[in-house]
Design a protein around this motif. Structure first.
Motif, short mmCIF file in Angstrom:
data_model
loop_
_atom_site.label_atom_id
_atom_site.label_comp_id
_atom_site.label_asym_id
_atom_site.label_seq_id
_atom_site.Cartn_x
_atom_site.Cartn_y
_atom_site.Cartn_z
N ALA A 1 0.83 -1.21 0.00
CA ALA A 1 0.00 0.00 0.00
C ALA A 1 0.86 1.26 0.00
O ALA A 1 0.56 2.22 -0.69
CB ALA A 1 -0.92 0.00 1.21
N THR A 2 1.94 1.22 0.80
CA THR A 2 2.89 2.34 0.80
C THR A 2 4.28 1.74 0.59
O THR A 2 4.44 0.94 -0.32
CB THR A 2 2.78 3.19 2.09
N MET A 3 5.25 2.16 1.39
CA MET A 3 6.58 1.55 1.28
C MET A 3 6.64 0.36 2.24
O MET A 3 6.23 0.50 3.39
CB MET A 3 7.65 2.59 1.63
N PRO A 4 7.12 -0.81 1.78
CA PRO A 4 7.18 -1.96 2.70
C PRO A 4 8.11 -1.69 3.88
O PRO A 4 9.09 -0.98 3.74
CB PRO A 4 7.70 -3.09 1.83
N GLU A 5 7.76 -2.27 5.01
CA GLU A 5 8.60 -2.25 6.21
C GLU A 5 9.98 -2.79 5.82
O GLU A 5 10.08 -3.84 5.23
CB GLU A 5 7.93 -3.19 7.22
N GLY A 6 11.01 -2.04 6.13
CA GLY A 6 12.36 -2.52 5.78
C GLY A 6 12.81 -2.10 4.40
O GLY A 6 13.95 -2.36 4.02
N GLY A 7 11.92 -1.49 3.63
CA GLY A 7 12.31 -0.97 2.32
C GLY A 7 12.35 -2.03 1.24
O GLY A 7 12.09 -3.21 1.49
N PRO A 8 12.65 -1.60 0.02
CA PRO A 8 12.58 -2.50 -1.15
C PRO A 8 13.58 -3.66 -1.08
O PRO A 8 13.31 -4.74 -1.58
CB PRO A 8 12.89 -1.59 -2.33
N GLN A 9 14.72 -3.45 -0.41
CA GLN A 9 15.74 -4.51 -0.35
C GLN A 9 15.19 -5.76 0.32
O GLN A 9 15.42 -6.88 -0.11
CB GLN A 9 16.96 -4.00 0.43
N GLU A 10 14.40 -5.54 1.38
CA GLU A 10 13.84 -6.65 2.14
C GLU A 10 12.88 -7.49 1.31
O GLU A 10 12.81 -8.71 1.46
CB GLU A 10 13.13 -6.12 3.38
N VAL A 11 12.14 -6.85 0.43
CA VAL A 11 11.19 -7.57 -0.43
C VAL A 11 11.94 -8.53 -1.35
O VAL A 11 11.57 -9.69 -1.52
CB VAL A 11 10.35 -6.57 -1.28
#
Ligand SMILES: [Zn+2]
Ligand SMILES: [Zn+2]
Length: 145
Positions: A132-142
């Motif tokens: 929905a917004t920025m994932p927890e931990g940022g894009p690297q974590e995804v």
């Protein structure tokens, strides 16, 4: 093996080269990306700045993101095409715009961020993880899972 990639603006005054392949690629539907993009979103590549070389005059427009980090959006001073950004919250990283690639096939999107800001008529790729917004931990974590 990393082939790297190259890109630049519409008029050719700004050119860049990356010595490595995209590490992260994602669509961002935040308002700032939409307003600066010419369409509903930006598609960003993430790579370390030390793999990236630029020639030509890039102007930057600094604007705070939701996080409070300053996003510096680079564009060509001649033709106005966006080329890459930097984010004060991710020092040492650089975010080339997929729209500026010479060969956009290399930028296969892996995620969608700020999906909640997309207009209802937007057709998003349902196979991609969407936040929905920025994932927890940022894009690297995804990407790292
Ligand atoms: Zn240009
Ligand atoms: Zn954005």
């Amino acid at each position: 093996m990393s082939q790297g990639f190259s890109g630049g603006c519409l008029c050719g005054a700004v050119r860049y080269q990356s010595s490595i392949d995209p590490q992260i690629v994602g669509h961002c539907y935040c308002v700032d990306c939409r307003k600066s993009s010419g369409t509903t979103h930006c598609t960003h590549i993430v790579i370390p700045e030390d793999a990236f070389a630029v020639s030509g005059e890039v102007k930057f427009y600094d604007h705070p993101a939701d996080s409070g980090n300053i996003v510096a959006r680079g564009f060509c001073s001649v033709c106005g095409s966006p080329s890459y950004s930097k984010n004060s919250g991710m020092p040492g990283m650089i975010f080339p715009r997929a729209s500026s690639l010479d060969a956009p096939e290399i930028a296969k999107p892996q995620m969608i961020v700020y999906a909640s800001r997309a207009p209802s008529w937007e057709i998003m790729d349902l196979a991609l993880p969407a936040f929905a917004t920025m994932p927890e931990g940022g894009p690297q974590e995804v990407v790292d899972g």
